[in-house]
Design a protein around this motif. Structure first.
Motif, short mmCIF file in Angstrom:
data_model
loop_
_atom_site.label_atom_id
_atom_site.label_comp_id
_atom_site.label_asym_id
_atom_site.label_seq_id
_atom_site.Cartn_x
_atom_site.Cartn_y
_atom_site.Cartn_z
N THR A 201 12.25 16.64 10.06
CA THR A 201 12.79 15.31 9.80
C THR A 201 13.52 15.33 8.47
OG1 THR A 201 10.84 14.35 10.88
CG2 THR A 201 12.26 12.85 9.65
N ALA A 202 14.64 14.61 8.40
CA ALA A 202 15.41 14.55 7.15
C ALA A 202 15.85 13.12 6.88
CB ALA A 202 16.63 15.46 7.22
N LEU A 203 15.87 12.80 5.62
CA LEU A 203 16.39 11.52 5.15
C LEU A 203 17.68 11.77 4.40
CD1 LEU A 203 15.94 8.40 4.57
CD2 LEU A 203 14.96 9.15 2.40
N LEU A 204 18.73 11.06 4.80
CA LEU A 204 20.00 11.09 4.08
C LEU A 204 20.13 9.78 3.32
CD1 LEU A 204 22.37 12.64 6.76
CD2 LEU A 204 22.02 13.53 4.45
N ILE B 93 18.87 8.38 15.85
CA ILE B 93 19.06 8.25 14.42
C ILE B 93 18.49 6.92 13.97
CG2 ILE B 93 20.75 8.10 12.55
CD1 ILE B 93 22.61 9.81 14.23
N GLU B 94 17.68 6.94 12.92
CA GLU B 94 17.13 5.71 12.36
C GLU B 94 17.96 5.29 11.16
OE1 GLU B 94 12.99 4.05 10.31
OE2 GLU B 94 13.13 6.12 11.05
N LEU C 178 19.92 7.24 6.46
CA LEU C 178 19.68 7.73 7.81
C LEU C 178 18.45 8.61 7.82
CD1 LEU C 178 23.27 8.88 8.89
CD2 LEU C 178 22.20 6.66 9.28
N VAL C 179 17.67 8.52 8.90
CA VAL C 179 16.58 9.46 9.17
C VAL C 179 16.95 10.18 10.46
CG1 VAL C 179 14.14 9.77 9.66
CG2 VAL C 179 14.87 8.02 8.02
N GLY D 103 13.22 3.50 -0.12
CA GLY D 103 12.22 4.15 -0.98
C GLY D 103 10.89 4.33 -0.29
N GLU D 104 10.46 3.30 0.45
CA GLU D 104 9.19 3.40 1.18
C GLU D 104 9.26 4.47 2.26
OE1 GLU D 104 8.55 -0.54 2.57
OE2 GLU D 104 7.75 -1.29 0.65
N ARG D 105 10.40 4.54 2.95
CA ARG D 105 10.54 5.57 4.01
C ARG D 105 10.54 6.96 3.40
NH1 ARG D 105 9.74 8.02 7.97
NH2 ARG D 105 10.86 7.92 9.96
#
Length: 344
Positions: free
Chosen positions: A224-227, A120-121, A240-241, A130-132
């Protein structure tokens, strides 16, 4: 329908065809049903077993070889309740994940924008998040799904989701990427957001609105998902990624459950919109209720006090207006959307 709606209720095209055939009594045995559907016998047997498993059919009795179809409305409500229970479980899992994220973020050294642990990132800070998000959207090749809700960061934008032409969703649509989003109703209070949403729907965005979106989420190509953080305005918030098993088993099913329960946003290229004001005219409500109860044309005609040909014409017009190919799809769609009695 909206094939995805049935799929995420545990049904596929074969199950739906078999169920329709059972309702209309097109065959007396499994072998005849397989010939009628032009499918291998083992595939039909498996579909019938799944119908029984999901409560859309009851086991054969009295020496019969085919299951007995259950009334569509009652069966679909059971499936919806199952999905609602799953949604609560997924939401609880996300809360536990966020607690872990807060703990991990607290261990970051000052000035470090991200850290990785256990696959987990963790990303801290509005700019880094925002950049991610922009990087993830730029990497999309096939599909992006988004859950969006307030409060938003300064400027009223989500993380990478409502940028103008050439970036964000606009850039994805320009590249032919399928984008589906569910927006929290409270997030559409600002007129500029509504104008942006309508413009994107005109360009091909598939958008729905729900009264209470449980979390923010951006998932790209189901890999891939961004929370994003719960409060985008918090400068110290963490995101979280994630990917792999958590994405497949928790986040994507969570999105699909919220999507199934949301109301489509109108537009020339949008999905078939719900009835105006979320309600059905009394005559359509009555007809849909009869379809959802599994009644045949003759019984429907008797209940409506019209000739059977008149009933069939009304059914055809109703199916067309709802964007459904079969009467079961119309009844299922109405039940899923809560258009019949509000019990869903």
């Amino acid at each position: 329908m909206i094939e995805a709606e049935l799929h995420y209720l545990g049904l596929g095209a074969t199950e739906e065809r078999a169920y329709e055939a059972l309702l209309e009594e097109r065959a007396e045995g499994a072998e005849e049903l397989a010939r009628h559907l032009r499918l291998p016998r083992d595939e039909v047997d498996a579909a019938l077993d799944r119908l029984v498993e999901h409560g859309l059919a009851l086991p054969p009795r009295g020496g019969g070889t085919l299951p007995r179809p259950a009334a569509p409305a009652a069966a679909i409500r059971t499936l919806i309740h199952r999905r609602q229970a799953e949604l609560h479980m997924k939401s609880a899992e996300l809360e536990r994940l966020r607690m872990t994220a807060d703990q991990l973020a607290g261990r970051l050294t000052a000035g470090a924008p991200a850290a990785r642990t256990g696959g987990i990132e963790v990303i801290t800070g509005q700019r880094a998040i925002g950049e991610r998000a922009d990087d993830l959207l730029a990497s999309a090749e096939r599909e992006v799904v988004i859950l969006d809700r307030p409060p938003y960061a300064k400027g009223g934008r989500g993380y990478g989701t409502f940028h103008g032409p050439g970036t964000g969703i606009g850039g994805l649509l320009d590249r032919g990427v399928t984008v589906r989003t569910v927006l929290d109703r409270d997030g559409l209070a600002a007129p500029e957001r509504i104008r942006t949403l309508n413009a994107l729907v005109e360009r091909g965005l598939r958008a729905r609105v729900a009264p209470a979106v449980p979390t923010r989420l951006i998932a790209v190509d189901r890999r891939t998902a961004l929370l994003p953080p719960g409060d985008a305005a918090d400068p110290k918030a963490s995101a979280l990624v994630v990917g792999d098993a958590l994405l497949r088993h928790a986040l994507v099913p969570l999105f699909e459950t919220v999507w199934d329960r949301a109301a489509p946003v109108g537009g020339p290229r949008a999905e078939q919109p719900p009835p105006a004001g979320g309600a059905l005219p009394p005559e359509q409500r009555e007809l849909l209720a009869l379809l959802a109860a599994g009644l045949k044309d003759e019984a429907i005609a008797r209940r409506l006090g019209v000739h059977v040909h008149t009933a069939r014409r009304r059914i055809s017009r109703l199916l067309e207006s709802l964007g459904a190919e079969t009467r079961f799809q119309a009844g299922a769609r109405a039940t899923l959307r809560g258009w019949l009695d509000g019990s869903c």
